[in-house]
Design a protein around this motif. Structure first.
Motif, short mmCIF file in Angstrom:
data_model
loop_
_atom_site.label_atom_id
_atom_site.label_comp_id
_atom_site.label_asym_id
_atom_site.label_seq_id
_atom_site.Cartn_x
_atom_site.Cartn_y
_atom_site.Cartn_z
N GLU A 40 29.90 20.61 23.62
CA GLU A 40 30.03 21.89 24.15
C GLU A 40 28.36 22.45 24.08
OE1 GLU A 40 32.59 25.01 24.11
OE2 GLU A 40 33.81 23.81 24.64
N GLN A 41 28.54 22.97 22.43
CA GLN A 41 26.69 24.13 22.39
C GLN A 41 25.97 23.47 22.95
OE1 GLN A 41 27.23 26.53 21.17
NE2 GLN A 41 29.56 26.11 21.31
N ASN A 42 26.13 21.51 22.80
CA ASN A 42 24.36 20.91 23.06
C ASN A 42 24.35 21.24 25.23
OD1 ASN A 42 23.81 20.13 20.90
ND2 ASN A 42 24.68 18.01 21.31
N VAL A 43 25.71 21.50 25.63
CA VAL A 43 25.51 21.31 27.08
C VAL A 43 25.46 22.71 27.62
CG1 VAL A 43 26.68 21.57 28.75
CG2 VAL A 43 26.96 19.59 27.38
N GLY A 56 38.40 17.01 41.41
CA GLY A 56 38.75 17.06 40.59
C GLY A 56 39.14 17.73 39.01
N SER A 57 39.06 16.87 37.77
CA SER A 57 38.97 16.57 36.41
C SER A 57 37.58 16.68 36.48
CB SER A 57 39.65 15.52 35.75
OG SER A 57 39.27 14.66 35.62
N GLN A 58 36.25 16.04 37.02
CA GLN A 58 34.95 15.85 36.33
C GLN A 58 34.48 16.51 36.89
OE1 GLN A 58 33.53 11.44 38.35
NE2 GLN A 58 32.35 12.61 39.07
N LYS A 59 32.91 17.50 36.77
CA LYS A 59 32.42 17.66 36.94
C LYS A 59 30.79 18.05 36.97
CE LYS A 59 31.50 23.30 35.97
NZ LYS A 59 32.22 24.39 35.02
N ILE A 60 30.32 18.03 37.77
CA ILE A 60 28.79 17.64 37.92
C ILE A 60 27.46 18.94 37.76
CG2 ILE A 60 27.15 16.58 39.09
CD1 ILE A 60 28.77 14.99 40.01
N LEU A 61 27.00 18.88 36.54
CA LEU A 61 25.89 20.00 36.05
C LEU A 61 24.45 19.77 36.43
CD1 LEU A 61 27.52 21.43 33.28
CD2 LEU A 61 28.05 21.40 35.03
N LYS A 62 24.13 20.18 37.48
CA LYS A 62 22.51 19.56 38.15
C LYS A 62 21.36 20.63 37.19
CE LYS A 62 23.24 16.89 41.55
NZ LYS A 62 22.97 15.40 41.76
N TYR A 63 20.65 19.94 36.29
CA TYR A 63 19.58 21.10 35.67
C TYR A 63 18.46 20.22 36.62
CZ TYR A 63 22.76 22.08 32.34
OH TYR A 63 24.18 22.85 32.14
N LYS A 64 16.92 20.83 35.90
CA LYS A 64 15.86 20.08 36.51
C LYS A 64 15.52 18.95 36.77
CE LYS A 64 10.94 21.36 35.98
NZ LYS A 64 9.93 22.10 35.78
N ASP A 65 15.64 18.37 35.35
CA ASP A 65 15.03 17.13 35.13
C ASP A 65 16.52 16.63 34.67
OD1 ASP A 65 12.49 18.09 35.03
OD2 ASP A 65 12.26 18.27 33.25
N THR A 69 27.26 14.77 33.42
CA THR A 69 28.74 14.63 34.28
C THR A 69 29.73 14.41 33.06
OG1 THR A 69 28.03 12.92 36.44
CG2 THR A 69 30.81 13.30 35.09
N LEU A 70 30.95 15.88 33.05
CA LEU A 70 31.47 16.09 32.91
C LEU A 70 33.50 15.70 33.11
CD1 LEU A 70 30.78 19.95 31.84
CD2 LEU A 70 30.47 17.17 30.71
N LYS A 71 33.89 14.86 32.28
CA LYS A 71 35.01 14.76 32.73
C LYS A 71 36.44 15.25 31.55
CE LYS A 71 33.20 9.83 34.89
NZ LYS A 71 33.71 8.76 35.03
N ALA A 72 37.29 15.82 32.80
CA ALA A 72 38.06 16.34 31.32
C ALA A 72 37.15 16.94 30.57
CB ALA A 72 39.30 15.67 31.12
N GLY A 73 36.25 18.15 30.83
CA GLY A 73 36.06 19.04 29.91
C GLY A 73 34.44 17.83 28.80
N ARG A 74 34.37 16.77 28.47
CA ARG A 74 33.69 15.49 27.85
C ARG A 74 32.96 15.71 29.06
NH1 ARG A 74 38.21 12.37 24.55
NH2 ARG A 74 39.60 14.26 23.85
N VAL A 75 31.14 14.84 27.84
CA VAL A 75 30.42 14.61 28.21
C VAL A 75 30.65 12.90 28.77
CG1 VAL A 75 27.74 13.73 27.94
CG2 VAL A 75 28.66 16.63 27.48
N ALA A 76 30.68 12.83 29.41
CA ALA A 76 30.86 11.54 30.08
C ALA A 76 29.40 10.62 30.50
CB ALA A 76 31.74 11.79 31.50
N ASP A 77 28.71 11.32 30.92
CA ASP A 77 27.18 10.65 31.54
C ASP A 77 26.46 12.20 31.92
OD1 ASP A 77 25.43 8.46 32.05
OD2 ASP A 77 25.92 8.66 34.55
N VAL A 78 24.86 11.50 31.02
CA VAL A 78 23.89 11.58 31.31
C VAL A 78 22.60 10.79 32.84
CG1 VAL A 78 21.58 13.29 30.29
CG2 VAL A 78 24.44 13.43 28.98
N LYS A 79 21.51 11.64 33.19
CA LYS A 79 20.70 10.80 33.95
C LYS A 79 20.20 11.99 33.96
CE LYS A 79 24.34 8.59 36.73
NZ LYS A 79 24.70 7.97 38.00
N VAL A 80 18.95 11.39 33.46
CA VAL A 80 17.31 11.59 33.82
C VAL A 80 17.04 11.74 35.03
CG1 VAL A 80 15.15 12.54 32.53
CG2 VAL A 80 17.11 11.41 30.46
N ASN A 81 16.80 12.67 36.17
CA ASN A 81 15.63 12.51 36.88
C ASN A 81 14.26 12.17 36.49
OD1 ASN A 81 18.05 13.19 38.16
ND2 ASN A 81 17.58 15.71 38.38
#
Length: 81
Positions: A40-43, A56-65, A69-81
């Motif tokens: 959580e601190q890293n995000v 639903g229980s998934q939250k997608i955070l879009k950053y510049k690069d 993707t958070l699922k149930a509050g946990r980092v589930a995936d990170v994609k570099v654009n």
């Protein structure tokens, strides 16, 4: 919070796993809690996302690069654009 149940009746009925599974939804072992807090601190270090989408229980955070993707509050995936 206090959860009370008759341990012997639960064991005899064979429902111990069901109770442990249910309690596990609310309680997290200390080591796992520390890991979740660090994630959580890293995000948060990334700052405010350009866009935040909740499905639903998934939250997608879009950053510049990247997209986090958070699922149930946990980092589930990170994609570099």
């Amino acid at each position: 919070m206090r959860l009370l149940f008759d341990k012997e009746k639960v064991i005899q009925a064979g429902d111990m796993k069901a109770i442990v599974d249910e309690i596990g939804k609310y309680l997290v072992p200390a080591a796992e809690a520390d890991k979740l807090k660090a994630q959580e601190q890293n995000v948060k270090k990334l700052g405010q996302p350009l866009k935040s989408i909740k499905v639903g229980s998934q939250k997608i955070l879009k950053y510049k690069d990247m997209t986090v993707t958070l699922k149930a509050g946990r980092v589930a995936d990170v994609k570099v654009n």
